[in-house]
Design a protein around this motif. Structure first.
Motif, mmCIF file in Angstrom:
data_model
loop_
_atom_site.group_PDB
_atom_site.id
_atom_site.type_symbol
_atom_site.label_atom_id
_atom_site.label_comp_id
_atom_site.label_asym_id
_atom_site.label_seq_id
_atom_site.Cartn_x
_atom_site.Cartn_y
_atom_site.Cartn_z
ATOM 1 N N LYS A 117 0.450 -1.453 0.024
ATOM 2 C CA LYS A 117 -0.049 0.089 -0.313
ATOM 3 C C LYS A 117 0.740 1.453 -0.408
ATOM 4 N N ALA A 118 1.821 1.333 0.809
ATOM 5 C CA ALA A 118 3.189 2.533 0.914
ATOM 6 C C ALA A 118 3.441 2.780 -0.757
ATOM 7 N N LEU A 119 3.824 1.160 -0.844
ATOM 8 C CA LEU A 119 4.791 1.201 -2.627
ATOM 9 C C LEU A 119 3.341 2.093 -4.041
ATOM 10 N N LEU A 120 2.674 1.532 -3.573
ATOM 11 C CA LEU A 120 1.359 2.491 -4.377
ATOM 12 C C LEU A 120 0.906 3.364 -4.181
ATOM 13 N N GLY A 121 0.762 4.116 -2.899
ATOM 14 C CA GLY A 121 0.354 5.325 -3.147
ATOM 15 C C GLY A 121 1.696 5.818 -2.661
ATOM 16 N N HIS A 122 2.618 5.857 -2.815
ATOM 17 C CA HIS A 122 4.063 6.611 -3.465
ATOM 18 C C HIS A 122 3.917 6.790 -5.239
ATOM 19 N N LEU A 123 3.082 5.817 -6.145
ATOM 20 C CA LEU A 123 3.531 5.704 -6.885
ATOM 21 C C LEU A 123 2.062 6.912 -7.624
ATOM 22 N N ILE A 124 1.202 6.597 -6.764
ATOM 23 C CA ILE A 124 0.099 7.576 -7.659
ATOM 24 C C ILE A 124 0.118 8.767 -7.252
ATOM 25 N N SER A 125 1.214 9.112 -6.140
ATOM 26 C CA SER A 125 1.513 10.173 -6.303
ATOM 27 C C SER A 125 2.436 10.926 -6.984
ATOM 28 N N VAL A 126 3.324 10.263 -7.504
ATOM 29 C CA VAL A 126 4.032 10.955 -8.330
ATOM 30 C C VAL A 126 3.903 10.639 -9.672
ATOM 31 N N SER A 127 2.700 9.659 -9.858
ATOM 32 C CA SER A 127 1.867 10.074 -10.773
ATOM 33 C C SER A 127 1.022 11.585 -11.094
ATOM 34 N N ASP A 128 0.071 11.428 -10.001
ATOM 35 C CA ASP A 128 -0.240 12.755 -9.825
ATOM 36 C C ASP A 128 0.558 14.143 -10.718
#
Length: 98
Positions: free
Chosen positions: A81-92
């Motif tokens: 979940k931490a990595l997914l949240g990070h990747l979504i933030s970077v994408s945004d």
């Protein structure tokens, strides 16, 4: 570059320091009782990816590493979940930048 974490969640001697609190949180899931055994391989792989990212030394990526540490802190014991949240933030952020 792969960094194998030790059983206590730390990096082996001689590895770049990634901040003990962030790395230790990666393996909190091993200490929780609600871990589904089918997630163990995924969480181990994700933890290794996070450790490799946090081991980076590029000054240009320092802010991204700090952001990832915050995601790890928000999702203790759930590195996926931490990595997914990070990747979504970077994408945004990339989408906002154009």
């Amino acid at each position: 570059m792969s960094h194998q974490l030790m059983s206590d969640g730390s990096l082996p001697p001689g590895s770049p320091d990634t901040g003990p609190s962030a790395v230790a949180q990666l393996h909190d899931y091993r200490r929780t009782k609600d871990v589904r055994s089918d997630l163990e391989p995924l969480r181990k792989q994700v933890s290794e990816i996070i450790a490799a990212i946090l081991a980076g030394k590029s000054p240009d990526e320092a802010e991204l590493r700090e952001q990832l540490r915050r995601h790890v802190a928000r999702h203790p014991g759930r590195p996926e979940k931490a990595l997914l949240g990070h990747l979504i933030s970077v994408s945004d952020r990339q989408n906002e930048a154009g």
